[in-house]
Design an enzyme around this catalytic site. Structure first.
Site, PDB file in Angstrom:
ATOM      1  N   GLY A 155      45.071  -2.506  99.400  1.00 50.32           N
ATOM      2  CA  GLY A 155      45.056  -2.173  97.846  1.00 50.32           C
ATOM      3  C   GLY A 155      46.028  -3.240  97.312  1.00 50.32           C
ATOM      4  N   VAL A 212      54.062 -11.274  95.460  1.00 50.75           N
ATOM      5  CA  VAL A 212      54.858 -12.135  95.008  1.00 50.75           C
ATOM      6  C   VAL A 212      54.253 -13.074  93.985  1.00 50.75           C
ATOM      7  CG1 VAL A 212      56.605 -12.190  96.860  1.00 50.75           C
ATOM      8  CG2 VAL A 212      54.804 -13.647  96.892  1.00 50.75           C
ATOM      9  N   LYS A 250      52.293 -19.184  79.912  1.00 48.75           N
ATOM     10  CA  LYS A 250      52.777 -20.288  81.043  1.00 48.75           C
ATOM     11  C   LYS A 250      51.676 -21.474  80.493  1.00 48.75           C
ATOM     12  CE  LYS A 250      52.465 -21.585  85.761  1.00 48.75           C
ATOM     13  NZ  LYS A 250      51.871 -21.192  87.093  1.00 48.75           N
ATOM     14  N   PRO A 278      51.577 -30.159  84.030  1.00 45.62           N
ATOM     15  CA  PRO A 278      51.040 -29.078  82.763  1.00 45.62           C
ATOM     16  C   PRO A 278      49.444 -28.831  82.988  1.00 45.62           C
ATOM     17  CG  PRO A 278      50.773 -31.570  82.065  1.00 45.62           C
ATOM     18  CD  PRO A 278      51.173 -31.483  83.760  1.00 45.62           C
ATOM     19  N   LEU A 310      45.506 -12.897 101.647  1.00 49.62           N
ATOM     20  CA  LEU A 310      46.354 -13.377 102.609  1.00 49.62           C
ATOM     21  C   LEU A 310      45.593 -13.137 104.033  1.00 49.62           C
ATOM     22  CD1 LEU A 310      49.876 -11.857 101.140  1.00 49.62           C
ATOM     23  CD2 LEU A 310      48.751 -14.141 101.142  1.00 49.62           C
ATOM     24  N   THR A 312      48.839 -20.597  93.222  1.00 50.84           N
ATOM     25  CA  THR A 312      47.337 -20.758  93.840  1.00 50.84           C
ATOM     26  C   THR A 312      46.728 -19.397  94.675  1.00 50.84           C
ATOM     27  OG1 THR A 312      47.940 -21.966  95.630  1.00 50.84           O
ATOM     28  CG2 THR A 312      47.166 -23.046  94.033  1.00 50.84           C
ATOM     29  N   GLY A 318      36.858 -27.922  93.329  1.00 53.10           N
ATOM     30  CA  GLY A 318      38.279 -27.792  93.661  1.00 53.10           C
ATOM     31  C   GLY A 318      39.173 -27.793  92.497  1.00 53.10           C
TER      32      GLY A 318
END
Lengths: 492, 529
Positions: B14, B49, B80, B98, B339, B350, B440
């Site tokens: 989770g 993170v 952002k 950018p 992960l 990403t 991509g």
């Protein structure tokens, strides 16, 4: 050495298309462009007719070629798609169009619902859900309208043109923008010690240049003749060894689709122009003897040509690049050499080198170009692979070599009715789907997300689509009537 | 349908990935009788993170019907517009990558070729001056882009800096409201089908410490680095990419906010790695990604703590990883997402994107109970392509450098790179050509930003740029630069815009409230057609 002059060898459709594209892109750069029209032979083979798909019409637009003018000058006609007859054991025929089929619901492709409902209900053929297809089956045509809510906005079409006349139009365009055309018998190409071509000797003198474009057709005078770049042979992938081209006048109106008809030992592509159709009979010597042709073809004027499938190992080598039949040749179905040509010219222009020594550019171009060839080959060989017509000729089609990536694509369709587009793929997903369904590749399942939707409701919606299409087609004009009215209205 | 449908999906883990998967599936199957369970243990921490995102996340949220401002409030988010890379090409260099294109293409020729032509003619103009998001970011400004394609304000898109653990919490609520069942517990055993049929080797059930047995038709492995199902059970193997991306550790620490609120992420290269700086509403996230072969944990922590804006707000969190990727993301009835599937350092934010793409592909190829290998293969090829292309782009950042001030940079500068990347770089050096592809994440504008920002200067440009005279181009450039600067100056400050959009009292009185624009799966806003 900086590139200041580009020489194109060949003044056929490919040569003139390249010249028109280059002069459009490089008009004010100071780079000179020259086209050599060889005197001794027709530059490119198979130029009786040119099929432009909707995806290539942007080129005509980009160079300001007016559609009505082009149709009038080239004796052209509209083309909604391709009618396949005789490819299946069952007598069923189908129409593959450029246009869309049905309507997507909740972001899920129409073919999923078609597959799902088709498992337990009687549905009409897939092509009955495409307005372009139904119109083509009845020889009707009209332009699409710009209103997303109307079914008439789904029409998508290509053009069939007389190749030689089309080349003339392109030549006029190029000449008006400063391209120099020279004709003469070619004696030989001059190759320097570095392995680059530096000139073409004509009977009347030598034409020098910094970069050369080989549009000399299957003779491949520069890329093969001067530089010795060989061919990758694809005869394993295609059944035909020869083609016979003949024309036939229309008897009743002008069809608005191209006919693709399979017979026991050959197949015929019949492309309608305004007054006649240009027919190409593709056959294999093993199954049809040349002497037999007269009995198969009701025409006194038959042009017989051998057909070598394959592509240049390096379509760009040293300071020579090949386009058209000098680069690649294969039997064409819905997509023709024009589709490859346009696409690869765009790739080439982006990579046009500053200096004639440019192996990096050539390598990148060859990667892109060969990928284009191979993908179209796979698409084309589908027709042989999936045809269920029974004869020695057609049976040999099932033994064709298939790459793992292509096998995966067919498998995914078989299981799920899904085509996932490759990166920068030329062939639209909808045309893959209509081809595979038309050839009887019945998917076992569909998108599970479609499966949770209400069948009754869907069935009703789908039926309504075919009703609307039938009703709309009824009101559409016949192709010839529309064409005449359109050209008149445009002052042609 | 011939095959039985999936009736039970089990998500293991989770963290951010697990809850993103849970939310998407709960939304997708809200009308079906398919049961979705998520198993997690409060005893196991999450990595979380990945606090900087890219614009695609807006599309994910929009699909779920999540209100953007509510999402921002719940995750302490800020806006952002790109990432600043400092000290990468050379010590002292800085550029912004950018979320937008540079200038405009002209007749199919990309803008940077015209810029290159002027540059070669001795014009000392910066390409940054032709990117609205860069100009705005440097002024600390932010405003929603416009949707009108003719407007200069449509030339960029935006993303967020978020607290990923708060995002996970938010998605948990979302998923639970839509019927997802959360199960608390630690996994002690995983069993596989032993039957001699098409299910052989499939994961059958997971057994928890409490003795509870969780069965499932489809298992989504979001167990993080442990990869409990895809690796520990199914043993699909791992492709190690650390010879190309040698950083293998990270230290993360939040600190107090200081100074003006920046609308971009900062990535500052150090002697053996780089440091991120992610501004949130209530604090700043920081981290140091480094290579243990060249620097000790203590030294790395020292560098990080010395380079904070304000007081640390927690103890440093030490992480270890090996960059690379599972041989198969989807094997049998198990799909690894996050992960557990692979790790690429967060240099270009990403991680969350790769989770999102995996979810999109999973829904597109959603299996039945048989989990056909043809479908799994399609999924795996698509994920391979995504990972490989992001990987090459990340390697470029390390390899395209002139730095020779440490052993680490000497290694990166001289290492062998994948052939796929070497070819791309050679073509850019030759004439500013960017290898074209549609699938991509990072397309031409991104490659141009990093190449030029890190001193990969082409020897020539697209010949078609010569269709224009220098004087003509100078005039065109000057006008564009002026318009872009005017447009950026007219934007509100990032902090003020945030207050306005989130309805905070201090600024909302004077500014007209606006709605966020529609999202798309595009990094650059409007695409020139």
């Amino acid at each position: 050495m900086k590139i200041e002059k580009i020489v194109i060898l060949g003044g056929g459709v490919s040569g003139c298309t390249v010249a028109a594209s280059l002069v459009g892109a490089l008009a004010n750069t100071g780079i000179a462009i020259c086209v050599i029209e060889p005197g001794q032979a027709e530059a490119d083979n198979n130029e009786e007719v040119v099929t432009l798909s909707p995806y290539t019409q942007v080129f005509n637009e980009s160079i300001g070629l007016d559609e009505a003018k082009t149709l009038a000058y080239t004796q052209g006609a509209f083309n909604l798609g391709f009618r396949f007859k005789g490819w299946q054991q069952s007598a069923q025929q189908f129409l593959q169009t450029y246009g869309s089929y049905g309507v997507d619901f909740e972001g899920i492709g129409f073919q999923n619902f078609y597959t799902m409902l088709g498992k337990n209900r009687k549905l009409e053929n897939y092509d009955r859900y495409s307005l372009s297809a139904v119109a083509a089956l009845q020889g009707k045509f009209s332009h699409p309208i710009d209103d997303n809510k109307s079914i008439l906005s789904t029409i998508t079409y290509g053009l069939n043109l007389d190749g030689r006349r089309y080349a003339e139009l392109l030549k006029k365009y190029a000449v008006a923008r400063g391209v120099v055309f020279k004709s003469g018998n070619i004696i030989k190409a001059a190759v320097s010690q570095s392995g680059n071509v530096h000139g073409i000797e004509l009977a009347t003198g030598t034409v020098t240049g910094d970069f050369f474009i080989d549009c000399s057709g299957s003779d491949a005078l520069l890329i093969n003749g001067a530089l010795g770049v060989g061919n990758i042979d694809w005869s394993d992938y295609f059944l035909s060894t020869h083609c016979a081209v003949f024309t036939r006048p229309h008897t009743d109106g002008v069809p608005s689709a191209t006919d693709m008809t399979a017979y026991d030992n050959y197949w015929v592509k019949s492309v309608p122009l305004r007054s006649h159709s240009v027919n190409t009979l593709m056959f294999n010597e093993k199954y049809v003897r040349v002497g037999e042709l007269d009995s198969l073809i009701d025409s006194s004027n038959i042009a017989l040509r051998p057909f070598a499938h394959g592509h240049r190992e390096h379509p760009w080598h040293k300071n020579v690049i090949a386009f058209g039949a000098a680069a690649v040749a294969m039997e064409s179905f819905a997509f023709s050499s024009m589709d490859i040509l346009y696409r690869n010219i765009q790739a080439f222009i982006k990579l046009l080198p500053v200096d004639i020594c440019c192996p990096v550019n050539a390598q990148e171009y060859n990667r892109i170009a060969i990928e284009t060839y191979e993908r179209l080959r796979d698409y084309n060989l589908c027709h042989y692979l999936l045809a269920t017509r029974v004869s020695d000729f057609w049976n040999s089609g099932s033994k064709m070599p298939i790459t793992p990536a292509f096998q995966q694509r067919l498998d995914l369709f078989r299981r799920r009715g899904k085509i996932i587009a490759h990166d920068s793929e030329m062939i639209p997903t909808a045309m893959w789907v209509s081809l595979l369904l038309g050839f009887g590749l019945d998917p076992q399942g569909c998108d599970p997300l479609a499966a949770v939707m209400d069948n009754e409701d869907l069935h009703e919606k789908i039926e309504r689509i075919s009703t609307i299409i039938a009703r709309t087609t009824e009101k559409m004009p016949h192709h010839l009537e529309y064409l005449e009215r359109y050209l008149m209205a445009q002052g042609r | 349908m011939h095959n039985p449908p999936i009736k039970k999906i089990v998500i293991l883990g989770g963290g951010t990935s697990g809850w993103m998967v849970a939310a998407a599936l709960a939304n997708q199957f809200k009308k079906s009788d398919c049961v979705i369970q998520l198993v997690e243990s409060e005893q196991i921490g999450t990595v979380g993170v990945g606090e900087a995102t890219i614009p695609h996340l807006r599309f994910f949220n929009e699909t779920l019907g999540i209100d953007e401002n509510e999402f921002m409030q719940r995750t302490n988010a800020t806006y952002k517009m790109g990432i600043e890379f400092k000290n990468w090409g050379r010590l002292g260099d800085a550029y912004i990558h950018p979320f937008g294109e540079y200038g405009h293409e002209i007749n199919g020729t990309s803008f940077h070729h015209f810029w290159l032509k002027l540059h070669r003619a001795g014009e000392s103009t910066l390409i940054d001056d032709y990117s609205l998001p860069i100009i705005a970011a440097k002024l600390n400004k932010f405003e929603y882009p416009e949707t009108n394609r003719r407007s200069i304000l449509s030339t960029y898109s935006y993303a967020f800096h978020i607290d990923a653990s708060l995002y996970a919490k938010y998605l948990r609520e979302y998923a639970e409201q839509r019927g997802l069942l959360r199960v608390e517990g630690k996994v002690v055993e995983v069993t596989q089908h032993q039957s001699d049929d098409q299910y052989r080797g499939f994961i059958k059930e997971i057994i928890l410490e409490s003795g509870e047995v969780i069965v499932g038709d489809l298992f989504i492995d979001c167990s993080g680095f442990r990869a409990l199902l895809i690796e520990q059970t199914l043993k699909v193997g791992y492709r190690d990419w650390s010879h190309w991306l040698p950083c293998d550790r990270a230290i993360a620490v939040p600190c107090k906010s200081a100074g003006e609120l920046l609308p971009y992420t900062k990535s500052t290269a150090h002697q053996a790695g780089w440091q991120w700086r992610i501004p949130l509403q209530h604090r700043t996230g920081n981290g140091h990604v480094y290579c243990s072969q060249y620097i000790s944990d203590d030294e790395a922590a020292d560098i990080l703590l010395k380079n904070l804006d304000g007081q640390p707000e927690a103890e440093p969190n030490f992480l270890r990883f090996k960059t690379g990727r599972r041989n198969l993301s989807w094997d049998k009835n198990c799909v690894a997402i996050g992960l557990s599937d692979g790790f690429l350092e967060p240099l270009e934010s990403t991680s969350i994107y790769l989770v999102q793409i995996a979810i999109t592909k999973l829904l597109e190829l959603f299996p039945d109970k048989i989990c056909d290998s043809v479908v799994a293969h399609e999924f795996n090829s698509a994920m391979d392509l995504e990972f490989d292309r992001v990987r090459d782009f990340l390697i470029l950042h390390y390899h395209a450098t002139e730095r020779n001030d440490s052993e680490f940079w000497n290694y990166c500068r001289t290492m062998a790179i994948p052939e796929s990347l070497a070819g791309k770089m050679a073509l850019f050096r030759q004439q500013g050509y960017v290898v074209p592809y549609e699938k991509g994440l990072f397309l031409e504008p991104s490659w141009v930003a990093v190449y030029l920002g890190q001193r990969v200067m082409p020897q020539a440009y697209d010949i078609r740029a010569d269709n224009f005279q220098i004087a003509e181009l100078k005039k065109y450039f000057a006008e564009m630069k002026r318009n872009m600067h005017l447009a950026a100056q007219a934007m509100p400050l990032h902090a003020a815009c945030l207050s306005r959009n989130l309805g905070k009292s201090d600024a909302s009185g004077s500014m007209e409230k606006r709605q966020p624009p529609r999202a798309s799966m595009n990094l650059y806003g409007r695409r020139s057609s």
